[in-house]
Design a protein around this motif. Structure first.
Motif, PDB file in Angstrom:
ATOM      1  N   ASN A  18       0.798  -1.239   0.000  1.00  0.00           N
ATOM      2  CA  ASN A  18       0.000   0.000   0.000  1.00  0.00           C
ATOM      3  C   ASN A  18       0.829   1.286   0.000  1.00  0.00           C
ATOM      4  OD1 ASN A  18      -2.440  -1.457   0.064  1.00  0.00           O
ATOM      5  ND2 ASN A  18      -2.357  -1.616   2.290  1.00  0.00           N
ATOM      6  N   VAL A  19       2.138   1.191  -0.159  1.00  0.00           N
ATOM      7  CA  VAL A  19       2.946   2.409  -0.096  1.00  0.00           C
ATOM      8  C   VAL A  19       2.679   3.300  -1.307  1.00  0.00           C
ATOM      9  CG1 VAL A  19       5.010   1.422  -1.202  1.00  0.00           C
ATOM     10  CG2 VAL A  19       5.236   3.345   0.368  1.00  0.00           C
ATOM     11  N   TRP A  20       2.512   2.687  -2.499  1.00  0.00           N
ATOM     12  CA  TRP A  20       2.252   3.519  -3.670  1.00  0.00           C
ATOM     13  C   TRP A  20       0.836   4.110  -3.636  1.00  0.00           C
ATOM     14  CZ3 TRP A  20       3.701   6.915  -6.684  1.00  0.00           C
ATOM     15  CH2 TRP A  20       3.034   7.225  -7.870  1.00  0.00           C
ATOM     16  N   ALA A  21      -0.116   3.372  -3.093  1.00  0.00           N
ATOM     17  CA  ALA A  21      -1.474   3.908  -2.968  1.00  0.00           C
ATOM     18  C   ALA A  21      -1.457   5.198  -2.152  1.00  0.00           C
ATOM     19  CB  ALA A  21      -2.385   2.874  -2.311  1.00  0.00           C
ATOM     20  N   ALA A  22      -0.626   5.213  -1.088  1.00  0.00           N
ATOM     21  CA  ALA A  22      -0.511   6.421  -0.260  1.00  0.00           C
ATOM     22  C   ALA A  22       0.275   7.505  -0.986  1.00  0.00           C
ATOM     23  CB  ALA A  22       0.154   6.077   1.072  1.00  0.00           C
ATOM     24  N   LEU A  23       1.405   7.127  -1.584  1.00  0.00           N
ATOM     25  CA  LEU A  23       2.254   8.116  -2.254  1.00  0.00           C
ATOM     26  C   LEU A  23       1.578   8.709  -3.480  1.00  0.00           C
ATOM     27  CD1 LEU A  23       5.781   6.457  -2.030  1.00  0.00           C
ATOM     28  CD2 LEU A  23       5.069   8.607  -0.965  1.00  0.00           C
ATOM     29  N   ASN A  24       0.769   7.937  -4.152  1.00  0.00           N
ATOM     30  CA  ASN A  24       0.071   8.436  -5.340  1.00  0.00           C
ATOM     31  C   ASN A  24      -0.778   9.658  -4.993  1.00  0.00           C
ATOM     32  OD1 ASN A  24      -0.766   8.530  -7.981  1.00  0.00           O
ATOM     33  ND2 ASN A  24      -2.283   6.907  -7.772  1.00  0.00           N
ATOM     34  N   LYS A  25      -1.458   9.597  -3.851  1.00  0.00           N
ATOM     35  CA  LYS A  25      -2.289  10.724  -3.409  1.00  0.00           C
ATOM     36  C   LYS A  25      -1.441  11.839  -2.818  1.00  0.00           C
ATOM     37  CE  LYS A  25      -6.197   7.693  -2.263  1.00  0.00           C
ATOM     38  NZ  LYS A  25      -7.064   7.192  -1.181  1.00  0.00           N
ATOM     39  N   VAL A  26      -0.500  11.448  -1.986  1.00  0.00           N
ATOM     40  CA  VAL A  26       0.286  12.433  -1.236  1.00  0.00           C
ATOM     41  C   VAL A  26       1.168  13.269  -2.157  1.00  0.00           C
ATOM     42  CG1 VAL A  26       2.220  12.626   0.381  1.00  0.00           C
ATOM     43  CG2 VAL A  26       0.229  11.233   0.973  1.00  0.00           C
ATOM     44  N   PHE A  76       7.633  16.601  -8.688  1.00  0.00           N
ATOM     45  CA  PHE A  76       7.021  15.937  -9.845  1.00  0.00           C
ATOM     46  C   PHE A  76       7.978  14.910 -10.439  1.00  0.00           C
ATOM     47  CE2 PHE A  76       5.961  15.584 -14.356  1.00  0.00           C
ATOM     48  CZ  PHE A  76       4.604  15.276 -14.285  1.00  0.00           C
ATOM     49  N   ASN A  77       9.242  15.263 -10.552  1.00  0.00           N
ATOM     50  CA  ASN A  77      10.239  14.302 -11.048  1.00  0.00           C
ATOM     51  C   ASN A  77      10.233  13.030 -10.212  1.00  0.00           C
ATOM     52  OD1 ASN A  77      11.146  15.879 -13.178  1.00  0.00           O
ATOM     53  ND2 ASN A  77      12.851  16.768 -12.024  1.00  0.00           N
ATOM     54  N   LEU A  78      10.195  13.215  -8.881  1.00  0.00           N
ATOM     55  CA  LEU A  78      10.212  12.056  -7.993  1.00  0.00           C
ATOM     56  C   LEU A  78       8.905  11.271  -8.102  1.00  0.00           C
ATOM     57  CD1 LEU A  78      11.582  10.377  -5.830  1.00  0.00           C
ATOM     58  CD2 LEU A  78      10.765  12.001  -4.104  1.00  0.00           C
ATOM     59  N   ARG A  79       7.810  11.976  -8.214  1.00  0.00           N
ATOM     60  CA  ARG A  79       6.514  11.290  -8.354  1.00  0.00           C
ATOM     61  C   ARG A  79       6.495  10.392  -9.595  1.00  0.00           C
ATOM     62  NH1 ARG A  79       1.127  10.727  -7.952  1.00  0.00           N
ATOM     63  NH2 ARG A  79      -0.023  10.681  -9.910  1.00  0.00           N
ATOM     64  N   ILE A  80       6.904  10.928 -10.715  1.00  0.00           N
ATOM     65  CA  ILE A  80       6.874  10.148 -11.956  1.00  0.00           C
ATOM     66  C   ILE A  80       7.851   8.978 -11.888  1.00  0.00           C
ATOM     67  CG2 ILE A  80       7.262  10.217 -14.445  1.00  0.00           C
ATOM     68  CD1 ILE A  80       4.679  11.586 -13.438  1.00  0.00           C
ATOM     69  N   SER A  81       9.010   9.201 -11.272  1.00  0.00           N
ATOM     70  CA  SER A  81       9.974   8.099 -11.108  1.00  0.00           C
ATOM     71  C   SER A  81       9.375   6.991 -10.257  1.00  0.00           C
ATOM     72  CB  SER A  81      11.261   8.631 -10.465  1.00  0.00           C
ATOM     73  OG  SER A  81      11.883   9.605 -11.281  1.00  0.00           O
ATOM     74  N   MET A  82       8.634   7.371  -9.217  1.00  0.00           N
ATOM     75  CA  MET A  82       7.981   6.376  -8.361  1.00  0.00           C
ATOM     76  C   MET A  82       6.854   5.664  -9.099  1.00  0.00           C
ATOM     77  SD  MET A  82       7.771   8.051  -4.573  1.00  0.00           S
ATOM     78  CE  MET A  82       9.177   7.836  -3.475  1.00  0.00           C
ATOM     79  N   LYS A  83       6.132   6.413  -9.905  1.00  0.00           N
ATOM     80  CA  LYS A  83       5.042   5.811 -10.679  1.00  0.00           C
ATOM     81  C   LYS A  83       5.579   4.737 -11.608  1.00  0.00           C
ATOM     82  CE  LYS A  83       0.892   7.190 -13.202  1.00  0.00           C
ATOM     83  NZ  LYS A  83       0.099   8.334 -13.700  1.00  0.00           N
ATOM     84  N   GLU A  84       6.687   5.023 -12.267  1.00  0.00           N
ATOM     85  CA  GLU A  84       7.298   4.027 -13.147  1.00  0.00           C
ATOM     86  C   GLU A  84       7.811   2.830 -12.345  1.00  0.00           C
ATOM     87  OE1 GLU A  84      10.266   5.687 -15.683  1.00  0.00           O
ATOM     88  OE2 GLU A  84       8.933   7.223 -16.516  1.00  0.00           O
TER      89      GLU A  84
END
Length: 603
Positions: free
Chosen positions: A416-424, A445-453
């Motif tokens: 569930n870490v990405w579920a939380a980070l996706n919103k946060v 934003f750079n970090l968000r997209i890197s995490m999404k990938e």
């Protein structure tokens, strides 16, 4: 789980002995007096002030003369807690006649009209009880039995030594009281005999106090096959005010019982944990050994960790805030994390390490720095009311994400870490934009997209952003009539238009929060309505040949129809990236390395 911890601690204790505790023991702040007794009488051999460093992670100065003796004597002379004193008035805080502990304010009258709290009667009663400890335990059959057991092993108190020390205290305490400054302790230690006797003297008299007071409440003790079992005193309180802790459906209502040997071992464990908490080492990993870490440290090992994790806190006693079994924790991430400069902002504006990140600790630092202003690591377990964050959005998002991030970084559980980070991450990026911190928003934003990938294992979004950007630039620069063909082109173009409209604001400040309604819009109808409002407000400022590109982009957006919801990431990518309307033909390349677009704000 605690049994597993105790077993490992027992092995460590058998290897290192009392040094496991005493080597990291921190005496409380105060004035320490060492008085030596030999054949010629008493002699004050040392007066020392002990102070703690401001940084809790730093140790005390252990080069002070006789520090080893002070730590030993202080440890063996301390009360289990203030509910189990020798002095019923709770003014004298030591537990045996070789020591005398008192808070300095209790030595000195608060004013001319008030006397000091420490009286001659209190001192007399203290030493009287030490001469005949049975007085303290005679009202409890179980407590008296415990005391008699220990006295049969160590003998009766040395009354002659007690009388000598009592007389010395009466005759000399006032001298030290006159010199006392502050609110901490005055502690006096007495040494009898040769050096090899000091430890045994203090340990013997500590046992005289400790054994009858070890259990939480001796009234709940039971005898089984000649062995006494009782409720331990650590991390458990059972009294009339806490009936909910009782096992109401069992014959024996006490939650659990330990024999004396195990209860003593548990006390030593909690003494060790207290030392670690005093040094700011609140994170304890236990497999075949104990590894204690501060909030800013991460477990790093060549081999995988599998064992128990404890999170401890120093209060009136050491508290276990969290206890968990960790099946496996690797120092490296499950797979390498690629931290990309997705927006291709200037190198000097990139605020974190880019490229391949293999270490769990390195990624945790990046998340801490970029998303949470370096406030995450010290606040995984902080009470919400005590978190030192004034910014509401950051405060809210830290609370939403910290448990999941702690489980991932500190326990190896990514659930569930990405579920939380996706919103946060989205919320934090928008919050940074609202405060006009566009460099911070771009890094987030750079970090968000890197995490999404990393978590979704989808497309290479940096490549996709560049491809869409190239197509849009080609369309707005073309002499032919062009159309937007995909939702991604549409959302990216929306972000570019919003950025442009805000930069055209002629006011001194360019409120980036104006972008909120479009970034957060749930429908394309709402987006187009807001864009038209922007156009009506700022069209007076649209002039020059570049505005041909603007008009083409604006018309393509309004003409495009989509049945899907707007994609926030693509709107943000267009909004945060340098505006293609201002880019010359010859400078338009796949790999951009440009400054912030007009109207942005650095921090």
């Amino acid at each position: 789980m605690l049994e597993q911890v105790l077993e490992v601690f027992k092995q460590e204790y058998e290897k290192k002995g009392e040094g496991l505790i005493l080597d990291t023991y921190k005496p409380s702040e105060g004035t320490y007096i060492i008085v030596h007794r030999d054949r010629n009488g008493f002699e004050v051999v040392q007066e020392t002030e002990i102070k703690h460093p401001k940084d809790k992670r730093e140790d005390i100065d252990r080069t002070v003369d006789n520090m080893e003796f002070i730590c030993m004597a202080d440890y063996y002379s301390s009360l289990i807690d203030m509910n189990k004193p020798i002095d019923k008035a709770k003014i004298i805080h030591s537990n045996n006649y070789y020591s005398f502990f008192v808070k300095k304010p209790n030595l000195i009258s608060e004013s001319k009209d008030k006397s000091a709290k420490l009286t001659d009667a209190i001192i007399e009663n203290y030493y009287s009880l030490l001469k005949e400890p049975r007085q303290k335990y005679e009202k409890s059959k179980n407590a008296l039995q415990l005391y008699e057991n220990v006295e049969s092993k160590i003998g009766k108190p040395d009354v002659s030594q007690i009388d000598e020390i009592y007389e010395w205290i009466k005759g000399n305490l006032e001298t030290f009281a006159e010199k006392c400054v502050g609110t901490n302790y005055l502690k006096i230690f007495f040494r009898y005999g040769e050096e090899d006797q000091w430890l045994s003297n203090y340990k013997r008299e500590c046992d005289r106090y400790l054994i009858p007071n070890l259990y939480n409440n001796n009234d709940t003790n039971v005898m089984v096959d000649g062995t006494i079992y009782g409720l331990p005193n650590y991390n458990m309180g059972l009294n009339a005010k806490k009936p909910y802790l009782e096992n109401k459906t069992r014959k024996e209502k006490v939650p659990y019982l330990l024999d004396m040997e195990t209860a003593l071992l548990q006390k030593k464990l909690f003494d060790y944990l207290w030392n670690m908490a005093s040094l700011g080492k609140n994170n304890i990993y236990i497999d075949e050994e104990f590894t204690a870490l501060t909030n800013l440290e991460t477990l790093i090992r060549k081999s995988d960790f599998s064992g128990v994790y404890l999170r401890i806190k120093k209060g009136k006693e050491v508290e276990i805030q969290d206890m968990d079994v960790i099946p496996i924790l690797k120092s490296d991430l499950e797979k390498p994390f690629i931290n990309k400069n997705v927006l291709e902002i200037r190198d000097d504006l990139v605020k974190s390490q880019t490229g391949i990140i293999s270490s769990r600790a390195d990624l945790e630092i990046i998340v801490n720095d970029i998303l949470f202003n370096k406030l995450l690591l010290n606040n995984y377990y902080t009470e919400p009311k005590d978190i030192p964050i004034k910014e509401d959005n950051l405060y809210k998002n830290l609370l939403l994400a910290r448990d999941k991030l702690n489980n991932w970084f500190r326990k190896g559980n990514p659930q569930n870490v990405w579920a939380a980070l996706n919103k946060v991450t989205l919320s934090l990026i928008v919050g940074s934009i609202d405060k006009e911190h566009l460099v911070k928003a771009s890094n987030q934003f750079n970090l968000r997209i890197s995490m999404k990938e990393y978590f979704e294992r989808g497309e290479d979004m940096q490549e996709s952003f560049n491809e869409v950007r190239e197509r849009l630039f080609s369309k707005v620069s073309s002499k032919e009539i062009e159309n937007i063909e995909t939702d991604k082109e549409y959302c990216y173009a929306v972000g570019q238009l919003v950025n442009l409209f805000i930069t055209k604001n002629k006011g001194k400040n360019k409120p980036m929060s104006l972008a909120d309604p479009i970034i957060k819009a749930k429908s394309n109808e709402m987006i187009k309505k807001k864009l038209r409002a922007f156009y009506n407000k700022y069209n007076y400022a649209l002039e020059s040949v570049r505005d041909v590109r603007f008009k083409r982009l604006y018309s393509m957006v309004l003409e495009y129809e989509s049945e899907n919801k707007p994609e926030q990431d693509w709107i943000l990518a267009g909004f945060l990236r340098d505006n293609l309307i201002f880019i010359e033909n010859e400078s338009m390349e796949i790999n951009h390395n440009v400054a912030e677009s007009e109207g942005t704000k650095n921090e």
